[in-house]
Design an enzyme around this catalytic site. Structure first.
Site, PDB file in Angstrom:
ATOM      1  N   CYS A  45      -3.190   5.146   3.241  1.00 61.71           N
ATOM      2  CA  CYS A  45      -2.017   5.832   2.713  1.00 61.71           C
ATOM      3  C   CYS A  45      -0.781   5.196   3.360  1.00 61.71           C
ATOM      4  O   CYS A  45      -0.642   5.225   4.591  1.00 61.71           O
ATOM      5  CB  CYS A  45      -2.100   7.316   3.069  1.00 61.71           C
TER       6      CYS A  45
ATOM      7  N   CYS B  91       1.923   2.172  -2.854  1.00 63.37           N
ATOM      8  CA  CYS B  91       1.318   3.501  -2.681  1.00 63.37           C
ATOM      9  C   CYS B  91      -0.098   3.354  -3.201  1.00 63.37           C
ATOM     10  O   CYS B  91      -0.306   2.778  -4.283  1.00 63.37           O
ATOM     11  CB  CYS B  91       2.079   4.552  -3.495  1.00 63.37           C
TER      12      CYS B  91
END
Ligand code: DGL
Length: 277
Positions: free
Chosen positions: A74, A192
């Site tokens: 992440c 992302c």
């Protein structure tokens, strides 16, 4: 007894795009994946919140699974909490992820590279430093795709693409002209981990000449190298059930995402509830 698993973590299903590459690069390893969907999205929350959640998930995984290494799959959590986690867990190899600006800079011919990521990642100090270090002749165009990670999560459970597609149209058209002519953006960094899950729909909109940079395979290679450097690579083949999925929420999106994007591996595994202290 099998060797300890590698922990992989994301706010939700995004880390599946990294896990896919990890499973391919390290087929002999065992993995445990935690999605913190009860507290997602991270990208639109503050650093303090994301850091506290990242700490709680890592501590929980160490307690319940005795992991031998940890992949923060992440970008937002790496930017907010990567350093804190490394300082607090000096005995654990920790691999983070950041927007692939360097590969983007190497790939571009027009010198214009868009960086799609969350607001949290793009407003972080870590991103500011990375961008400053690599700018020079390359112009980076950061764009926060607000709402997109959440839409991808929802779509995984509902199967309805409309909202995701509308957001994609909106965010990609905000970048300006894309293509290989001078002055156009010819490279888009997917900053992302949720975005590579819908890479073909992004490519449809950018056109085939624009290069999309997904760092999943590079992260997997780096993980393998770090495990080797620590003498932690598995020496015996993991059992076929080498993946466990944990979720702090209802696990619906995660189990749908795993069976869709992990080529059936995860269909063998139920998502377990994951409570952090
Ligand atoms: N997948 C995460 C990332 O790479 C963020 C998604 C979220 O906003 O929770 O940044």
């Amino acid at each position: 007894m099998y060797p300890a698993p590698i922990g992989v973590f994301d706010s939700g299903i995004g880390g599946i795009s990294v896990l896919r590459a990890l499973l391919a690069a390290l087929p002999e390893e065992r993995f445990v994946y935690a999605g913190d969907s009860a507290h997602a999205p991270y990208g639109e929350r503050g650093d303090e919140y994301v850091t506290a959640r990242s700490q709680a998930v890592l501590e929980g995984m160490r307690r319940t699974h005795g992991i031998k290494a940890y992949v923060i799959a992440c970008n937002t959590a790496t930017a907010a909490a990567g350093r804190v986690l490394r300082d607090q867990h000096t005995d654990l190899p920790i691999i983070g992820i950041e927007p692939a600006l360097k590969p983007g800079a190497l790939a571009t011919r027009t010198g214009r590279v868009a960086v799609l990521a969350t607001h949290g990642t793009l407003s972080s100090e870590k991103f500011r430093v990375l961008r400053e270090r690599l700018s020079g002749p390359v112009e980076f165009i950061p764009h926060a795709c607000t709402g997109l990670a959440s839409a991808i999560e929802k779509e995984a459970s509902s199967g309805i693409q409309t909202h995701t597609d509308a957001l994609l149209d909106q965010h990609l058209s905000a970048l300006g002209p894309l293509g290989t002519e001078p002055g156009q953006i010819d490279t888009v960094v997917l900053g992302c981990t949720h975005y590579p899950l819908i890479v073909s729909r992004i490519q449809q909109r950018t056109g085939p000449t624009v290069q999309l940079i997904d760092p999943g395979e590079a992260v997997a290679r780096h993980t393998r190298d770090l495990l080797a450097a620590h003498g932690l690579l598995a020496t015996t083949q993991a059992p076929s059930l080498s993946l466990e999925l944990l979720d702090s929420g209802d696990g619906q999106a995660l189990s749908a995402a795993a069976s869709r994007w992990l080529d059936g591996v995860a269909s063998l595994t139920k998502v377990q509830a994951f409570a952090t202290a």
